[in-house]
Motif scaffolding. Structure first.
Motif, PDB file in Angstrom:
ATOM      1  N   GLU A 115      67.209  25.874   0.645  1.00 15.11           N
ATOM      2  CA  GLU A 115      67.008  26.945  -0.338  1.00 15.11           C
ATOM      3  C   GLU A 115      66.480  26.385  -1.663  1.00 15.11           C
ATOM      4  OE1 GLU A 115      70.598  29.820   1.385  1.00 15.11           O
ATOM      5  OE2 GLU A 115      70.978  28.371  -0.228  1.00 15.11           O
ATOM      6  N   LEU A 118      62.796  24.987  -1.192  1.00 12.71           N
ATOM      7  CA  LEU A 118      61.808  26.054  -1.059  1.00 12.71           C
ATOM      8  C   LEU A 118      61.649  26.844  -2.354  1.00 12.71           C
ATOM      9  CD1 LEU A 118      62.807  27.128   2.546  1.00 12.71           C
ATOM     10  CD2 LEU A 118      60.639  26.079   1.864  1.00 12.71           C
ATOM     11  N   ARG A 121      59.396  24.766  -4.551  1.00 10.73           N
ATOM     12  CA  ARG A 121      58.003  24.897  -4.117  1.00 10.73           C
ATOM     13  C   ARG A 121      57.405  26.214  -4.602  1.00 10.73           C
ATOM     14  NH1 ARG A 121      57.529  22.933   2.191  1.00 10.73           N
ATOM     15  NH2 ARG A 121      58.655  20.957   1.998  1.00 10.73           N
ATOM     16  N   GLU A 122      58.184  27.275  -4.444  1.00  3.81           N
ATOM     17  CA  GLU A 122      57.694  28.596  -4.838  1.00  3.81           C
ATOM     18  C   GLU A 122      57.425  28.655  -6.336  1.00  3.81           C
ATOM     19  OE1 GLU A 122      58.767  32.974  -3.246  1.00  3.81           O
ATOM     20  OE2 GLU A 122      60.424  31.934  -4.248  1.00  3.81           O
ATOM     21  N   SER A 127      51.985  24.843  -1.890  1.00  3.05           N
ATOM     22  CA  SER A 127      51.754  25.605  -0.659  1.00  3.05           C
ATOM     23  C   SER A 127      51.544  24.719   0.556  1.00  3.05           C
ATOM     24  CB  SER A 127      50.534  26.520  -0.826  1.00  3.05           C
ATOM     25  OG  SER A 127      49.378  25.756  -1.121  1.00  3.05           O
ATOM     26  N   ARG A 131      56.633  20.453   6.369  1.00  2.00           N
ATOM     27  CA  ARG A 131      57.354  21.466   7.126  1.00  2.00           C
ATOM     28  C   ARG A 131      58.804  21.026   7.274  1.00  2.00           C
ATOM     29  NH1 ARG A 131      53.474  21.927  12.292  1.00  2.00           N
ATOM     30  NH2 ARG A 131      53.619  19.667  12.011  1.00  2.00           N
ATOM     31  N   LEU A 148      65.890  32.761   4.888  1.00  2.00           N
ATOM     32  CA  LEU A 148      65.019  31.613   4.637  1.00  2.00           C
ATOM     33  C   LEU A 148      63.731  31.713   5.450  1.00  2.00           C
ATOM     34  CD1 LEU A 148      67.349  28.472   4.559  1.00  2.00           C
ATOM     35  CD2 LEU A 148      65.754  29.182   2.773  1.00  2.00           C
ATOM     36  N   HIS A 151      61.436  34.667   4.144  1.00  2.00           N
ATOM     37  CA  HIS A 151      60.827  34.506   2.824  1.00  2.00           C
ATOM     38  C   HIS A 151      59.912  33.285   2.721  1.00  2.00           C
ATOM     39  CE1 HIS A 151      64.495  36.954   1.385  1.00  2.00           C
ATOM     40  NE2 HIS A 151      63.439  37.737   1.468  1.00  2.00           N
ATOM     41  N   HIS A 152      59.984  32.377   3.686  1.00  2.00           N
ATOM     42  CA  HIS A 152      59.167  31.158   3.606  1.00  2.00           C
ATOM     43  C   HIS A 152      58.487  30.870   4.943  1.00  2.00           C
ATOM     44  CE1 HIS A 152      60.983  30.285  -0.322  1.00  2.00           C
ATOM     45  NE2 HIS A 152      62.131  30.617   0.228  1.00  2.00           N
ATOM     46  N   ALA A 155      56.771  27.371   6.330  1.00  2.00           N
ATOM     47  CA  ALA A 155      57.325  26.269   5.543  1.00  2.00           C
ATOM     48  C   ALA A 155      58.617  25.751   6.148  1.00  2.00           C
ATOM     49  CB  ALA A 155      57.569  26.713   4.104  1.00  2.00           C
ATOM     50  N   VAL A 156      59.417  26.645   6.724  1.00  2.00           N
ATOM     51  CA  VAL A 156      60.696  26.249   7.311  1.00  2.00           C
ATOM     52  C   VAL A 156      60.810  26.839   8.709  1.00  2.00           C
ATOM     53  CG1 VAL A 156      61.915  28.204   6.254  1.00  2.00           C
ATOM     54  CG2 VAL A 156      63.194  26.174   6.937  1.00  2.00           C
ATOM     55  N   SER A 222      59.079  18.435  -3.191  1.00  2.12           N
ATOM     56  CA  SER A 222      58.148  18.575  -2.080  1.00  2.12           C
ATOM     57  C   SER A 222      57.254  17.367  -1.973  1.00  2.12           C
ATOM     58  CB  SER A 222      57.303  19.828  -2.272  1.00  2.12           C
ATOM     59  OG  SER A 222      56.322  19.924  -1.277  1.00  2.12           O
TER      60      SER A 222
END
Length: 227
Positions: A115, A118, A121-122, A127, A131, A148, A151-152, A155-156, A222
């Motif tokens: 969480e 991510l 990153r957001e 972007s 992974r 998770l 919303h991502h 990415a996850v 990241s």
């Protein structure tokens, strides 16, 4: 026998598709050759697994991610699941130089890390980060994991044991796979077993091969993916 894990997978896949010479009686190792089908741990956002062969399949998916995708992914396995899947001790692999693998103390800590990562990153507009793959028993955190993944996207990802509320593939004790259409295309019809002893051996070989050859992935920020 010294091939890297993914090379053995490729060799086995080719052997399974084309006829080969009769086993050499002077080479007893040929009798122990096993087929390991290629699996993609990132084929679907959540791979729910159940049945007697679920744990074995989770082992294969985690090892595939570490070995074949270690340059652009980070596998997150809570300590209790690392013990179940690979037989690791409570204090094993605690150092931070294990490339591609992060073992937090429990599922809550694993989810908190994901969480936070991510969210960073957001906020920073990243972007193309690594992974992230969670391999765990989802316990009572299905809703939190779903949030998770929703919303991502891209990415996850997650390989989930336990009472997952989404689609699940059922693997029986002979490795036969039964799954709904949304999941079935990600698996072959049959999966061979992988014991905890074999999985631990393969894990240590993968980590040893990677050790010192790449910069460890950051646990706090990241890391850009490499093409």
């Amino acid at each position: 026998m010294c091939y890297p894990f993914r090379h053995r997978i490729y060799t086995a896949a080719i052997a399974g598709l084309s006829p080969g010479p009769a086993p050499n009686a002077q080479n007893p190792q040929a009798a122990h050759f096993t087929y390991r089908p290629m699996l993609n741990p990132f084929a679907t956002p959540a791979a729910g697994l159940k049945g007697p062969g679920a744990t074995s399949t989770a082992r294969v998916l985690a090892l595939t991610a570490l070995d074949a995708h270690g340059d652009d992914s980070l596998v997150v396995v809570p300590r209790p699941d690392a013990i179940t899947l690979f037989g690791l001790a409570e204090d094993e692999l605690l150092d931070d130089d294990t490339a591609g693998l992060f073992i937090p103390g429990n599922l809550d800590a694993a989810l908190a890390y994901l969480e936070t990562e991510l969210a960073i990153r957001e906020k920073s507009g990243v972007s193309q980060g690594r992974r992230l793959l969670l391999v765990a028993d989802c316990a009572q955190e299905a809703e939190r994991i779903t949030a998770l993944l929703t919303h991502h996207p891209d990415a996850v990802f997650a390989v989930l044991l336990g009472h997952w509320t989404g689609d699940q593939a059922t693997i029986d004790d002979e490795g036969l796979v039964e799954a709904p259409p949304a999941v079935a295309s990600n698996f072959p019809s049959h999966l061979p077993a992988m014991s905890r002893t074999e999985a631990r051996d393969r894990l240590m070989k993968v980590l040893d091969r990677h050790k010192g050859t790449r910069k460890p992935p950051s646990r706090r920020r990241s890391t850009s993916r490499r093409g």
